[in-house]
Design a protein around this motif. Structure first.
Motif, PDB file in Angstrom:
ATOM      1  N   PRO A  43       0.819  -1.214   0.000  1.00 16.78           N
ATOM      2  CA  PRO A  43       0.000   0.000   0.000  1.00 16.78           C
ATOM      3  C   PRO A  43       0.853   1.265   0.000  1.00 16.78           C
ATOM      4  O   PRO A  43       1.987   1.268   0.492  1.00 16.78           O
ATOM      5  CB  PRO A  43      -0.806  -0.113   1.291  1.00 16.78           C
ATOM      6  N   TYR A  44       0.275   2.324  -0.568  1.00 14.66           N
ATOM      7  CA  TYR A  44       0.942   3.627  -0.585  1.00 14.66           C
ATOM      8  C   TYR A  44       0.430   4.424   0.611  1.00 14.66           C
ATOM      9  O   TYR A  44      -0.783   4.531   0.808  1.00 14.66           O
ATOM     10  CB  TYR A  44       0.610   4.356  -1.889  1.00 14.66           C
ATOM     11  N   LEU A  73       0.238   8.159   2.392  1.00 14.59           N
ATOM     12  CA  LEU A  73       0.411   9.581   2.103  1.00 14.59           C
ATOM     13  C   LEU A  73       1.599  10.105   2.912  1.00 14.59           C
ATOM     14  O   LEU A  73       1.898   9.575   3.992  1.00 14.59           O
ATOM     15  CB  LEU A  73      -0.857  10.348   2.477  1.00 14.59           C
ATOM     16  N   LYS A  74       2.251  11.136   2.391  1.00 11.54           N
ATOM     17  CA  LYS A  74       3.432  11.690   3.075  1.00 11.54           C
ATOM     18  C   LYS A  74       2.981  12.521   4.272  1.00 11.54           C
ATOM     19  O   LYS A  74       3.087  13.747   4.299  1.00 11.54           O
ATOM     20  CB  LYS A  74       4.261  12.526   2.098  1.00 11.54           C
ATOM     21  N   ARG A  75       2.434  11.837   5.238  1.00  7.71           N
ATOM     22  CA  ARG A  75       1.876  12.464   6.434  1.00  7.71           C
ATOM     23  C   ARG A  75       2.111  11.547   7.625  1.00  7.71           C
ATOM     24  O   ARG A  75       2.696  10.485   7.472  1.00  7.71           O
ATOM     25  CB  ARG A  75       0.370  12.672   6.264  1.00  7.71           C
ATOM     26  N   THR A  76       1.606  11.953   8.770  1.00  7.50           N
ATOM     27  CA  THR A  76       1.746  11.108   9.953  1.00  7.50           C
ATOM     28  C   THR A  76       0.796   9.907   9.836  1.00  7.50           C
ATOM     29  O   THR A  76      -0.104   9.895   8.998  1.00  7.50           O
ATOM     30  CB  THR A  76       1.368  11.886  11.230  1.00  7.50           C
ATOM     31  N   TYR A 126      -7.512  10.413   6.842  1.00  7.84           N
ATOM     32  CA  TYR A 126      -7.788  11.011   5.525  1.00  7.84           C
ATOM     33  C   TYR A 126      -9.184  10.679   4.982  1.00  7.84           C
ATOM     34  O   TYR A 126      -9.953  11.549   4.595  1.00  7.84           O
ATOM     35  CB  TYR A 126      -6.715  10.602   4.506  1.00  7.84           C
ATOM     36  N   LYS A 136     -11.885  12.431   6.806  1.00  9.98           N
ATOM     37  CA  LYS A 136     -11.935  13.870   6.503  1.00  9.98           C
ATOM     38  C   LYS A 136     -12.630  14.130   5.179  1.00  9.98           C
ATOM     39  O   LYS A 136     -13.426  15.055   5.064  1.00  9.98           O
ATOM     40  CB  LYS A 136     -10.516  14.452   6.483  1.00  9.98           C
ATOM     41  N   GLN A 164       5.935   9.578  11.311  1.00 10.20           N
ATOM     42  CA  GLN A 164       5.838   9.926   9.891  1.00 10.20           C
ATOM     43  C   GLN A 164       5.815   8.645   9.050  1.00 10.20           C
ATOM     44  O   GLN A 164       6.252   7.584   9.502  1.00 10.20           O
ATOM     45  CB  GLN A 164       7.044  10.781   9.485  1.00 10.20           C
ATOM     46  N   TRP A 165       5.372   8.797   7.816  1.00  5.51           N
ATOM     47  CA  TRP A 165       5.249   7.650   6.914  1.00  5.51           C
ATOM     48  C   TRP A 165       6.590   6.949   6.697  1.00  5.51           C
ATOM     49  O   TRP A 165       6.630   5.751   6.485  1.00  5.51           O
ATOM     50  CB  TRP A 165       4.648   8.111   5.582  1.00  5.51           C
ATOM     51  N   ALA A 180      -6.616   2.490   7.983  1.00  2.00           N
ATOM     52  CA  ALA A 180      -7.202   3.598   7.204  1.00  2.00           C
ATOM     53  C   ALA A 180      -8.453   3.149   6.467  1.00  2.00           C
ATOM     54  O   ALA A 180      -9.310   3.975   6.140  1.00  2.00           O
ATOM     55  CB  ALA A 180      -6.174   4.139   6.220  1.00  2.00           C
TER      56      ALA A 180
END
Lengths: 221, 231
Positions: free
Chosen positions: A87-88, A90-93, A100, A103, A132-133, A148
């Protein structure tokens, strides 16, 4: 009569003129866990992408709750979600990754929901939420991605080789999370795996695939 | 070597004594570069995103043109903008010639290809799994576009820093479009050229240091933004 979540009718899929999947009829029912088994290239991942409405079939019809659904981002994608093998994130925590989907749906009470989803996949919220990711191992990434999707309470959860990069403990956690999705959320599940013992352990029914066709059906419970 | 040391010392004196002429040049530089950076980002990021995200006939030719514009000489941009803004030019009525906004127009043309090209590269370089991930998480098309820009944010910050570096250090546009008018359009780079021409090397070195300090402040701010973006 219970309406199927997804129905495939005379569906084929082709890439560069080569038919990679051919399914006459298949219904995915709410609350059922369907396993897909078969060698590489047998059509498992193609079937999952079609059921996830990520690509349109070359021919045939795929219905979502009795109605045709588009591959354009829309209502079906809010009810059906896919967890891929790698899985990818997101460049986030970790928190932002899990939050996500909530939201974009404009949901409330996000922190509590994220916390619950993290606990479900065995990630301690206090330890992982702010990471972080790039601070996660492959197995942790997989579990964040699963959280997620679980947090969205999907009607249908699709998983492609969800335990391929996981150790035994993590595989067990994924199994428990999958059962939670079915038992507590009432979600239907379709999961593809090479790990037959894991697949038999988690599924109600296993479809054996080869050369893009369903060649066998194993009813387990 | 003495004038270098002298310039170094003089730089501190000019800055800490609040020399009005120096601060006028600093203000002109910061004003023009901020205005042009804002315009470059507002126009360049959407254009770069479109260029990187979409496929259309002639895309390769557009990319080649944008990449060629990366090395557009500043004096040529200055000449073109001067020709447009001069009283007899097509935009003569705007009254922008020999003004800071006029300089900003030229500097926007300088920064724009950098922002467009680097943003397009950043978007093209994003992981191919991103769109599928966003769709499977239930994002709408608008949310997918925004998340894609957000995923490219580190590269866009780098693009902005690269564009700022070129804009703040250019002289051709400031000289030709701004006219190097004291207290008005004299920027740090045009002031350095003037002082060096007068043989005031120390003053030139001092202003060069000031320019470096301005660039350092902007880069520190950008690094702070990048850190915040990670969080």
């Amino acid at each position: 009569m219970i309406q199927p979540l997804v129905s495939l009718k005379n569906v084929t899929q082709s890439y560069s003129g080569r038919t990679v999947l051919s399914v006459d009829a298949l219904d995915v029912m709410p609350g059922a866990i369907l396993g897909l088994a078969g060698p590489n290239g047998s059509g498992k991942s193609t079937m999952l992408r079609l059921i996830a409405f990520l690509e349109a079939p070359a021919s045939g019809e795929i219905l979502f709750r009795g109605r045709p659904a588009s591959i354009r981002p829309g209502a079906a994608h809010r009810d059906v979600t896919l967890l891929v093998q790698e899985p990818y994130l997101l460049k986030r925590t970790v928190f932002a990754n899990i939050a996500y989907g909530l939201k974009v749906r404009g949901k409330n009470d996000i922190p509590a929901k994220v916390r619950r989803a993290m606990e479900l996949v065995g990630l301690a919220p206090d330890q992982f939420a702010r990471r972080q990711w790039f601070e996660l191992s492959g197995g942790e990434c997989q579990r964040v991605a699963l959280a997620a999707r679980l947090v969205l309470k999907p009607r249908l959860l699709l998983m492609d080789e969800p335990t391929a990069s996981l150790d035994e403990k993590s595989s067990r956690l994924v199994r428990e999370a999958a059962l939670f999705a079915r038992n507590e959320l009432g979600a239907g599940l379709v999961t593809a795996s090479h790990d037959m013992s894991w697949l038999r352990d988690v599924s109600d029914c296993v479809l054996h695939m080869d050369g893009g066709r369903i060649v066998g059906r194993e009813q387990l419970s | 070597m003495d004038y270098l040391l002298q310039g170094f010392m003089q730089g501190f004196v000019l800055l800490f004594n609040g020399d009005a002429e120096t601060y006028s040049a600093i203000w002109a530089t910061v004003y023009a570069s901020s205005l042009s950076m804002a315009c470059s980002l507002l126009i360049g990021v959407p254009l770069g995103f479109l260029l990187g995200y979409t496929t259309f006939p002639g895309k390769g030719a557009v990319r080649t043109t944008v990449d060629t514009l990366l090395s557009f000489p500043t004096v040529v941009i200055g000449l073109v903008v001067y020709a447009l803004l001069t009283r007899n030019g097509p935009l003569g009525g705007t009254g922008l010639l020999f003004t800071i906004p006029g300089v900003a127009v030229g500097q926007t043309l300088l920064g724009l290809p950098i922002i467009v090209a680097l943003t397009a590269n950043a978007v093209e370089g994003l992981d191919k799994r991103l769109p599928m991930t966003l769709i499977t998480l239930g994002a709408s098309r608008r949310q997918i576009l925004w998340a894609t820009v957000t995923e490219a944010r580190f590269s866009i910050i780098l693009a902005a820093m690269a564009a700022y570096g070129r804009i703040v250090s250019e002289i051709g546009i400031s000289m030709m479009v701004g006219g190097n008018i004291k207290w008005h359009t004299r920027t740090i780079t045009t002031a350095i050229a003037l002082e060096t021409g007068k043989g005031e090397f120390a003053m030139g070195v001092a202003l060069g240091m000031v320019l470096l300090a301005v660039a350092l402040a902007v880069n520190v701010a950008a690094a702070g933004m990048k850190k915040k973006a990670v969080q």
